[in-house]
Enzyme design. Sequence first.
Site, PDB file in Angstrom:
ATOM      1  CB  THR A 162      -0.958  -0.088   1.236  1.00 13.42           C
ATOM      2  OG1 THR A 162      -1.805  -0.976   1.256  1.00 13.42           O
ATOM      3  CG2 THR A 162      -1.674   1.389   1.298  1.00 13.42           C
ATOM      4  CG  ASP A 244      -1.542  -8.132  17.143  1.00 16.55           C
ATOM      5  OD1 ASP A 244      -2.138  -8.859  16.332  1.00 16.55           O
ATOM      6  OD2 ASP A 244      -0.953  -8.579  18.114  1.00 16.55           O
ATOM      7  N   GLY A 246      -2.462  -2.772  13.375  1.00 14.33           N
ATOM      8  CA  GLY A 246      -3.035  -2.263  12.043  1.00 14.33           C
ATOM      9  C   GLY A 246      -4.502  -2.731  11.698  1.00 14.33           C
ATOM     10  NE  ARG A 272     -37.646   4.906  -6.089  1.00 18.70           N
ATOM     11  CZ  ARG A 272     -37.506   5.162  -7.312  1.00 18.70           C
ATOM     12  NH1 ARG A 272     -37.215   6.401  -7.634  1.00 18.70           N
ATOM     13  NH2 ARG A 272     -37.694   4.074  -8.122  1.00 18.70           N
ATOM     14  CD  GLN A 283     -42.976  -5.882   8.972  1.00 19.48           C
ATOM     15  OE1 GLN A 283     -42.936  -7.243   8.368  1.00 19.48           O
ATOM     16  NE2 GLN A 283     -43.496  -6.009  10.148  1.00 19.48           N
ATOM     17  N   GLY A 348     -31.397   0.332  -8.746  1.00 23.53           N
ATOM     18  CA  GLY A 348     -30.802   0.682 -10.068  1.00 23.53           C
ATOM     19  C   GLY A 348     -29.642   1.842  -9.890  1.00 23.53           C
ATOM     20  CD  GLU A 371      -3.325  -3.268   7.920  1.00 21.63           C
ATOM     21  OE1 GLU A 371      -3.222  -3.410   9.198  1.00 21.63           O
ATOM     22  OE2 GLU A 371      -3.160  -2.328   7.272  1.00 21.63           O
ATOM     23  N   GLY A 372      -4.750  -9.334   6.983  1.00 20.16           N
ATOM     24  CA  GLY A 372      -5.259 -10.633   7.490  1.00 20.16           C
ATOM     25  C   GLY A 372      -6.581 -10.822   6.951  1.00 20.16           C
TER      26      GLY A 372
HETATM   27  N1  CAA Z   1       2.404 -10.579  18.553  1.00 18.46           N
HETATM   28  C1  CAA Z   1       3.648 -11.051  18.784  1.00 18.46           C
HETATM   29  N2  CAA Z   1       4.086 -12.372  18.455  1.00 18.46           N
HETATM   30  C2  CAA Z   1       3.286 -12.979  17.462  1.00 18.46           C
HETATM   31  C3  CAA Z   1       1.873 -12.855  17.283  1.00 18.46           C
HETATM   32  C4  CAA Z   1       1.413 -11.386  17.757  1.00 18.46           C
HETATM   33  N3  CAA Z   1       0.109 -10.924  17.325  1.00 18.46           N
HETATM   34  N4  CAA Z   1       1.171 -13.780  16.678  1.00 18.46           N
HETATM   35  C5  CAA Z   1       2.195 -14.563  16.395  1.00 18.46           C
HETATM   36  N5  CAA Z   1       3.362 -14.408  17.211  1.00 18.46           N
HETATM   37  C6  CAA Z   1       4.541 -15.074  17.501  1.00 18.46           C
HETATM   38  C7  CAA Z   1       4.312 -16.365  18.270  1.00 18.46           C
HETATM   39  O1  CAA Z   1       4.316 -16.335  19.467  1.00 18.46           O
HETATM   40  C8  CAA Z   1       5.379 -17.488  17.736  1.00 18.46           C
HETATM   41  O2  CAA Z   1       6.535 -17.132  18.416  1.00 18.46           O
HETATM   42  P1  CAA Z   1       7.537 -18.381  18.649  1.00 18.46           P
HETATM   43  O3  CAA Z   1       8.585 -18.346  17.367  1.00 18.46           O
HETATM   44  O4  CAA Z   1       8.588 -17.774  19.733  1.00 18.46           O
HETATM   45  O5  CAA Z   1       7.034 -19.586  18.811  1.00 18.46           O
HETATM   46  C9  CAA Z   1       5.626 -16.816  16.274  1.00 18.46           C
HETATM   47  O6  CAA Z   1       5.139 -15.757  16.240  1.00 18.46           O
HETATM   48  C10 CAA Z   1       4.929 -17.805  15.104  1.00 18.46           C
HETATM   49  O7  CAA Z   1       3.495 -17.646  15.412  1.00 18.46           O
HETATM   50  P2  CAA Z   1       2.398 -18.846  14.880  1.00 18.46           P
HETATM   51  O8  CAA Z   1       3.000 -20.121  15.127  1.00 18.46           O
HETATM   52  O9  CAA Z   1       1.109 -18.495  15.450  1.00 18.46           O
HETATM   53  O10 CAA Z   1       2.682 -18.180  13.029  1.00 18.46           O
HETATM   54  P3  CAA Z   1       2.135 -19.056  12.059  1.00 18.46           P
HETATM   55  O11 CAA Z   1       2.973 -19.294  10.996  1.00 18.46           O
HETATM   56  O12 CAA Z   1       1.046 -20.289  12.426  1.00 18.46           O
HETATM   57  O13 CAA Z   1       1.164 -17.675  11.665  1.00 18.46           O
HETATM   58  C11 CAA Z   1      -0.738 -16.299  11.541  1.00 18.46           C
HETATM   59  C12 CAA Z   1       0.396 -16.908  12.336  1.00 18.46           C
HETATM   60  C13 CAA Z   1      -1.638 -15.659  12.437  1.00 18.46           C
HETATM   61  C14 CAA Z   1      -1.481 -17.164  10.368  1.00 18.46           C
HETATM   62  C15 CAA Z   1       0.090 -15.063  10.513  1.00 18.46           C
HETATM   63  O14 CAA Z   1       0.988 -15.850   9.672  1.00 18.46           O
HETATM   64  C16 CAA Z   1      -0.760 -14.191   9.923  1.00 18.46           C
HETATM   65  O15 CAA Z   1      -1.128 -13.211  10.771  1.00 18.46           O
HETATM   66  N6  CAA Z   1      -0.843 -14.120   8.640  1.00 18.46           N
HETATM   67  C17 CAA Z   1      -1.747 -12.957   8.097  1.00 18.46           C
HETATM   68  C18 CAA Z   1      -0.562 -12.104   7.291  1.00 18.46           C
HETATM   69  C19 CAA Z   1      -1.139 -10.627   7.197  1.00 18.46           C
HETATM   70  O16 CAA Z   1      -1.917 -10.204   7.862  1.00 18.46           O
HETATM   71  N7  CAA Z   1      -0.982 -10.176   6.063  1.00 18.46           N
HETATM   72  C20 CAA Z   1      -1.265  -8.863   5.582  1.00 18.46           C
HETATM   73  C21 CAA Z   1      -0.104  -7.995   5.204  1.00 18.46           C
HETATM   74  S1  CAA Z   1      -0.014  -6.312   5.125  1.00 18.46           S
HETATM   75  C22 CAA Z   1      -1.307  -5.830   4.110  1.00 18.46           C
HETATM   76  O17 CAA Z   1      -2.428  -6.324   4.155  1.00 18.46           O
HETATM   77  C23 CAA Z   1      -0.942  -4.932   3.103  1.00 18.46           C
HETATM   78  C24 CAA Z   1      -0.824  -3.465   3.321  1.00 18.46           C
HETATM   79  O18 CAA Z   1      -0.094  -2.622   3.097  1.00 18.46           O
HETATM   80  C25 CAA Z   1      -2.126  -2.784   4.150  1.00 18.46           C
END
Ligand code: CAA
Length: 389
Positions: A162, A244, A246, A272, A283, A348, A371-372
């Site tokens: 973005t 988080d 975001g 309208r 309703q 329309g 953002e997920g």
């Molecule tokens: N805060 C801090 N740490 C976190 C966390 C959080 N919210 N979530 C996970 N972690 C840590 C975990 O504690 C874990 O730590 P350890 O290595 O010490 O064990 C580590 O991260 C890995 O966690 P998971 O095992 O839960 O990881 P996962 O591979 O299963 O993935 C997921 C988790 C939630 C699926 C993650 O990959 C995710 O959020 N995916 C979506 C990505 C996303 O939102 N992309 C959007 C990109 S930005 C965008 O949209 C464009 C823009 O410009 C607006």
Amino acid sequence: MAGSELFPLSEEHESIRQAARNFAQKEIAPLAAEFDESGEFPIKTIMKMGELGFMGIEVPEEYGGAGMDTLAYVLALEEICKVDAAHGTIMSVNNSLFCNGIMKFGSEAQKQKYVLPVASGKAVGAYSLTEPMSGSDAGTMRSRAIRQGDDYILNGRKSWVTSGPVADYLVLFTMTDPEKKHRGITAFLRNSDKSGFVRGKKEPKLGIRASATSEILFEDYHCPIEDRLGEEGEGFKIAMAVLDAGRIGIAAQALGIAEAAYEASVAYAKEREAFGSKIGEFQGISFKIADMKTRIEASRLLVYNAALAKERGKKTGERFTQEAAMAKLFASETAMFAAHTAVQIHGGIGYSKELPVERYFRDAKITEIYEGTSEIQRLVISRTELGIR
Ligand code: CAA
């Protein structure tokens, strides 16, 4: 306390809400349809919003921001998005994904160098996690940074950035040690004017069209060690923690879009006529209005609750992952529901570019994706509830 539907607000919160509402209606509303049509990045209004403090609402004043809290941020963003979600996307990325991440994880020098210009509206920031083969599964990226003396040499292709076509600075996540998987990801801060930073293909999008999105390529880009954000291997946790915050922004954006769709629908249902009555008297229409209103007010509570949880976390260090995910999930699905219903109520004319209702419909969809996705939010929420990792 100034009164506000289900959620009482302080005078300070009412005043930022009013300031954002005034700005959006006076400066953005007359241009929103034009920018949507052309897909041009609205640099002038974005710079003005920066001058007013809207690009760094939670950033302390000494770093160029407005020095306010997370609730102030969501209230302002909601008002901007009620008028134009594309301006809201740019605002959200500057605030929550760029400034917020550096304020939380950056050094003093990084805050001075990167936060100050973006929070004060002199530069545009971006956040780059996604790659062509790494979206929801964010830990599987292929871009690489290799340490060479006091520099890292970066190579790779990032996508769906973005503000990518115009951004001055970028928070970027890349692999420094692929064998360690997500624990081998590191965050860096990048300057777009340095050699090896190449802006790639611009995405032609369904909605939020004025918020430019592109690929960014790194070709032997030299990044000095002082531009590393956090330690080597901390990148994935930084990316997730920043997301988080975001996600609260995107939830506020969705709330704004839903409210716009709802208000247009109420006005149209009162005006309208069909079969000898105002359509709101049927309703079939009035129950739609009831469902929209109820879901919007429930979204509002989840969004403001997530903002308060983030604010508490600034003091206690506690995560607000769950609150943010629930707010984004519910508010984005409400935005899609409200925009879809608004088009149906308008019939329309709702499908025509003469009204902004079709734009709300196109803009709402992205809130369920970026953002997920909604599926990822459900994964985050259910894993926490079930104690699954
Ligand atoms: N805060 C801090 N740490 C976190 C966390 C959080 N919210 N979530 C996970 N972690 C840590 C975990 O504690 C874990 O730590 P350890 O290595 O010490 O064990 C580590 O991260 C890995 O966690 P998971 O095992 O839960 O990881 P996962 O591979 O299963 O993935 C997921 C988790 C939630 C699926 C993650 O990959 C995710 O959020 N995916 C979506 C990505 C996303 O939102 N992309 C959007 C990109 S930005 C965008 O949209 C464009 C823009 O410009 C607006």
